[in-house]
Design an enzyme around this catalytic site. Structure first.
Site, PDB file in Angstrom:
ATOM      1  N   GLU A 136      15.684 -17.859 -10.293  1.00  0.00           N
ATOM      2  CA  GLU A 136      15.337 -16.459 -10.577  1.00  0.00           C
ATOM      3  C   GLU A 136      14.633 -16.329 -11.940  1.00  0.00           C
ATOM      4  O   GLU A 136      13.665 -15.583 -12.082  1.00  0.00           O
ATOM      5  CB  GLU A 136      16.607 -15.589 -10.502  1.00  0.00           C
TER       6      GLU A 136
ATOM      7  N   LYS B 107      10.884 -14.860 -12.446  1.00  0.00           N
ATOM      8  CA  LYS B 107      10.574 -13.714 -13.318  1.00  0.00           C
ATOM      9  C   LYS B 107       9.402 -14.061 -14.233  1.00  0.00           C
ATOM     10  O   LYS B 107       8.503 -13.256 -14.415  1.00  0.00           O
ATOM     11  CB  LYS B 107      11.782 -13.325 -14.194  1.00  0.00           C
TER      12      LYS B 107
ATOM     13  N   TRP C  34      -3.063  -2.496  -1.596  1.00  0.00           N
ATOM     14  CA  TRP C  34      -2.834  -3.915  -1.853  1.00  0.00           C
ATOM     15  C   TRP C  34      -3.597  -4.627  -0.750  1.00  0.00           C
ATOM     16  O   TRP C  34      -3.221  -4.550   0.425  1.00  0.00           O
ATOM     17  CB  TRP C  34      -1.339  -4.238  -1.784  1.00  0.00           C
TER      18      TRP C  34
ATOM     19  N   HIS D 267      14.710 -36.514 -10.586  1.00  0.00           N
ATOM     20  CA  HIS D 267      13.936 -36.934  -9.416  1.00  0.00           C
ATOM     21  C   HIS D 267      12.522 -36.365  -9.448  1.00  0.00           C
ATOM     22  O   HIS D 267      11.927 -36.146  -8.399  1.00  0.00           O
ATOM     23  CB  HIS D 267      14.663 -36.518  -8.133  1.00  0.00           C
TER      24      HIS D 267
ATOM     25  N   ASN E 110      -1.439   1.665   5.930  1.00  0.00           N
ATOM     26  CA  ASN E 110      -0.642   0.593   5.328  1.00  0.00           C
ATOM     27  C   ASN E 110      -0.227  -0.313   6.470  1.00  0.00           C
ATOM     28  O   ASN E 110       0.317   0.164   7.465  1.00  0.00           O
ATOM     29  CB  ASN E 110       0.572   1.242   4.637  1.00  0.00           C
ATOM     30  N   GLY E 111      -0.504  -1.613   6.360  1.00  0.00           N
ATOM     31  CA  GLY E 111      -0.144  -2.527   7.452  1.00  0.00           C
ATOM     32  C   GLY E 111      -1.333  -3.388   7.825  1.00  0.00           C
ATOM     33  O   GLY E 111      -2.334  -3.442   7.096  1.00  0.00           O
TER      34      GLY E 111
ATOM     35  N   CYS F   3       0.856  -1.182   0.000  1.00  0.00           N
ATOM     36  CA  CYS F   3       0.000   0.000   0.000  1.00  0.00           C
ATOM     37  C   CYS F   3       0.894   1.234   0.000  1.00  0.00           C
ATOM     38  O   CYS F   3       1.966   1.235   0.599  1.00  0.00           O
ATOM     39  CB  CYS F   3      -0.938   0.106   1.187  1.00  0.00           C
TER      40      CYS F   3
ATOM     41  N   ARG G 127       3.500  -0.365  -5.069  1.00  0.00           N
ATOM     42  CA  ARG G 127       3.276  -0.929  -3.742  1.00  0.00           C
ATOM     43  C   ARG G 127       1.912  -1.608  -3.630  1.00  0.00           C
ATOM     44  O   ARG G 127       1.612  -2.262  -2.625  1.00  0.00           O
ATOM     45  CB  ARG G 127       3.364   0.170  -2.690  1.00  0.00           C
TER      46      ARG G 127
ATOM     47  N   GLU H 230       6.104 -14.321 -12.245  1.00  0.00           N
ATOM     48  CA  GLU H 230       5.649 -13.029 -11.734  1.00  0.00           C
ATOM     49  C   GLU H 230       4.913 -12.212 -12.782  1.00  0.00           C
ATOM     50  O   GLU H 230       3.866 -11.646 -12.498  1.00  0.00           O
ATOM     51  CB  GLU H 230       6.855 -12.190 -11.279  1.00  0.00           C
TER      52      GLU H 230
ATOM     53  N   LYS I  72       5.600  -4.546  -4.919  1.00  0.00           N
ATOM     54  CA  LYS I  72       7.061  -4.480  -4.929  1.00  0.00           C
ATOM     55  C   LYS I  72       7.641  -4.616  -3.530  1.00  0.00           C
ATOM     56  O   LYS I  72       8.666  -5.234  -3.315  1.00  0.00           O
ATOM     57  CB  LYS I  72       7.500  -3.149  -5.539  1.00  0.00           C
TER      58      LYS I  72
HETATM   59  C1  G6P Z   1       8.524  -8.749  -3.438  1.00  0.00           C
HETATM   60  C2  G6P Z   1       8.971  -8.215  -4.784  1.00  0.00           C
HETATM   61  C3  G6P Z   1      10.223  -8.963  -5.253  1.00  0.00           C
HETATM   62  C4  G6P Z   1      11.310  -8.859  -4.201  1.00  0.00           C
HETATM   63  C5  G6P Z   1      10.828  -9.334  -2.834  1.00  0.00           C
HETATM   64  C6  G6P Z   1      11.828  -8.995  -1.740  1.00  0.00           C
HETATM   65  O1  G6P Z   1       8.078 -10.048  -3.580  1.00  0.00           O
HETATM   66  O2  G6P Z   1       7.930  -8.350  -5.731  1.00  0.00           O
HETATM   67  O3  G6P Z   1      10.668  -8.406  -6.458  1.00  0.00           O
HETATM   68  O4  G6P Z   1      12.396  -9.627  -4.590  1.00  0.00           O
HETATM   69  O5  G6P Z   1       9.609  -8.680  -2.486  1.00  0.00           O
HETATM   70  O6  G6P Z   1      11.911  -7.615  -1.644  1.00  0.00           O
HETATM   71  P1  G6P Z   1      13.161  -6.822  -1.085  1.00  0.00           P
HETATM   72  O7  G6P Z   1      12.763  -5.382  -1.231  1.00  0.00           O
HETATM   73  O8  G6P Z   1      13.305  -7.228   0.350  1.00  0.00           O
HETATM   74  O9  G6P Z   1      14.339  -7.189  -1.888  1.00  0.00           O
END
Ligand code: G6P
Length: 611
Positions: free
Chosen positions: A484, A488, A73, A507, A99-100, A2, A27, A491, A606
């Site tokens: 990773e 990606k 969010w 496996h 937010n929270g 948020c 956010r 996501e 994010k």
């Molecule tokens: C969220 C974001 C990711 C990020 C993760 C950790 O899931 O969408 O892109 O890697 O948080 O965030 P940080 O800010 O702690 O790296």
């Protein structure tokens, strides 16, 4: 998650707030709202992104120079018009954005209902609004005191801002666990969850810490604790600039950030990688270097992409510095009573520096006496401020929800750290150090050269854009890159993808391979090359569609794979900095083909500031 923006001053508040909310949409973006003070509290809010709110405000302007706004969010209550913030008390005297999570909202709500309160929606925030109203009525205290008393009754986290029609030149804000900062201008004050909404107006900021609140007027602000002890907060100067948070001609922030990587990696190494002197200088950890050099082990905790960087770090630190490393999900670390004490060192990695679970890991480890070091991107973020020492990644603001340049900057820091510790621990010889330092120095230009492969990657992206599943395989340093790459794709394209250590394929995942399954294989020329070639053969034998990422001179892999994207030669340990780039481009292009919202993928945010 948020985003919160607030403004008090001489400008049209709704303009400042809506522009700011757009910057904070990374956010959360399932609903948005605004409250402007103008004799009354004018609230406009609704489901959907900030552009919908903007249309609402254009159709019925909310005029005034004091206001607060929110982009949500959802945690409690589905994303709809009613649950969108701001929320009000029963009399509609004030409006609150939050937010929270208020963890005890259910019991508070039941109590308030028993006292006659009725609720429009399902959010925890609306409960907080009614709680403040109830306290003010019963205790007959002023509004500010009522807010303080209410906050003492809530469990959980908050970053919040409140405007009240009876206090027409005032905004009250408070923070516990969710970031909030004040931007200090001349006769105006800005409020935001991070600096991006305010940087075009002022570079002077005050960070609120947990259990602090601020009473803000046009003339200035007073920060105090929730228990009403006045504080003198330091004013920080930000070094960010407005260009860094704009798209600069790219269609998406993610693509811009992918392209920035040759610069951001170079920025991350500037003044730290001393090529001529064959050494690394990391000023942020100088003070604790002896502890690191003599450490018996290092525990790394992080979430998401940062956790993947941590896994690459494990390989780097163990191989180069011979330092035993354990990598943990920050969320798991915190809840399993970790065996960590004053002899230990916790290294946390976080782009935002605000991820709730990573922050909780910092606090848990500090409580147990451990030394805590951070690798953060956002300067002045909570984790950066709460760790004992740290290294900034200097990647600049990362806006695209899918992390790209933050990952390569984190791996760059970890590479430098491994070389530094390897030398100090006397396990890395001069010649080996020289080879690595030279190779690292060459990475930015090599990253730039991979950008030229976009057309080639595009052919692959178009072909597989509608594949329902993807498998990513890698070994050693490139196993975390396989994770990773799969992350990606998941996501931003909503394609199911799994990253696997290549040997583990036999496996389980091998059962999934048929002529429809694209298998991305990270097969660079290193000590695992022969084994990777066998894995490619195994995939081919089952008619899997092999997309190999390999080094230019690796003719074996190039001959075997159906599709091949080459990266330049570098030191084996540094290949993750190059192999990840085509995977970022691949997922970006597939998402574009699938018409997905690249920068704001569904359900994600994010910065995950709730646990
Ligand atoms: C969220 C974001 C990711 C990020 C993760 C950790 O899931 O969408 O892109 O890697 O948080 O965030 P940080 O800010 O702690 O790296």
């Amino acid at each position: 998650m948020c985003g919160i923006v607030g403004y008090i001053g001489f400008r049209e508040a709704s303009d400042v707030i809506i522009k700011g909310l757009k910057r904070l949409e990374y956010r959360g973006y399932d609903s948005a709202g605004i409250a402007i003070l103008n004799g009354e509290v004018i609230i406009k809010k609704g489901k959907g992104k900030v552009v919908n709110l903007e249309k609402m405000v254009l159709n019925g302007p909310a005029k005034g120079t004091v206001g607060i706004g929110h982009t949500r969010w959802a945690t409690h209550g589905e994303p709809n018009d009613v649950n969108a913030h701001p929320h009000s008390d029963g009399k509609h005297d004030f409006a609150i954005v939050h937010n929270g999570i208020i963890e005890n909202y259910d019991s508070l709500k039941k109590e308030l209902i028993s006292k006659g309160h009725t609720f429009d929606g399902q959010t925890d925030t609306e409960v907080l609004a009614h709680l403040i109203e109830e306290i003010q009525k019963v205790a007959e205290v002023d509004f500010e005191t009522a807010v303080q008393l209410a906050l003492k009754q809530v469990d959980g986290t908050y970053g919040l801002a409140i405007v009240n029609k009876h206090e027409k030149d005032k905004i009250i804000v408070a923070r516990k666990g969710s970031p909030l900062l004040l931007g200090i201008g001349d006769n105006e004050v800005f409020i935001a969850s991070d600096a991006s909404p305010i940087i075009e107006y002022t570079n002077k900021v005050v960070y609120l810490d947990d259990d602090e609140m601020a009473v803000i007027t046009r003339e200035g602000y007073q920060v105090k604790t929730i228990s009403n002890i006045e504080l003198n907060k330091q004013v920080h100067e930000l070094e960010m600039n407005i260009e860094q948070i704009e798209k600069g001609g790219f269609p998406h922030f993610m693509l811009k950030e992918i392209h920035e990587q040759s610069d951001t990696i170079a920025d991350c190494m500037r003044g730290r990688l001393m090529v001529e002197e064959n050494r690394v200088v990391l000023g942020g950890i100088e003070r604790v270097l002896d502890r690191l050099v003599n450490a018996r082990r290092l525990v790394i905790a992080a979430c998401g992409t940062s956790w993947h960087a941590g896994l690459v770090g494990e390989y780097l630190l163990e191989y180069i510095a011979k330092l035993p490393v354990e990598v943990e999900y920050a969320s798991e670390f915190r809840y399993r009573q970790p065996l960590i004490d004053s002899n230990d060192i916790l290294l946390v990695i976080s782009q935002s520096g605000e991820t709730a679970d990573t922050l909780a890991a910092v606090r848990e480890a500090r409580e147990r006496g451990a030394l805590v070091i951070g690798i953060c991107n956002v300067v002045g973020s909570t984790i950066a401020r709460e760790t004992d020492a740290g290294i900034y990644t200097h990647a600049g603001p990362e806006i695209g929800v899918a992390s790209t340049k933050a990952f390569t900057a984190q791996v760059t820091v970890l590479s430098m750290m491994a070389i530094l510790l390897g030398q100090r621990r006397k396990v890395l010889g001069e010649a080996d150090a020289k080879e690595m330092i030279h190779a690292l120095h060459g990475i930015p230009a090599q990253v730039a050269s991979i950008m030229e492969k976009q057309d080639q990657i595009d052919t692959i992206s178009r072909l597989f854009a509608y594949a329902p599943n993807f498998l990513y395989l890698g070994r050693s340093y490139n196993f975390p890159v396989a994770l990773e790459g799969a992350l990606k794709l998941k996501e931003i394209s909503y394609i199911h993808a799994e990253g696997y250590p290549a040997a583990e394929m036999k496996h389980g995942p091998i059962a999934l391979i048929d002529e429809h399954m694209p298998v991305v294989v990270l097969a660079v020329t290193d000590h695992t090359n022969d084994k990777m070639i066998s894995n490619i053969e195994e995939v081919r034998a089952r008619k899997g569609r092999v997309i190999a990422i390999t080094t230019e001179n690796n003719h074996d892999v190039r001959n075997l794979a159906e599709f091949c994207i080459t990266i330049p030669e570098t030191h084996d340990v540094l290949t993750p900095l190059l192999t990840v780039i085509p995977l970022q481009i691949l997922s970006y292009q597939i998402a574009v083909y699938r018409k997905c919202h690249v920068d704001q993928p569904r359900n994600l945010a994010k910065s995950v500031t709730v646990e």
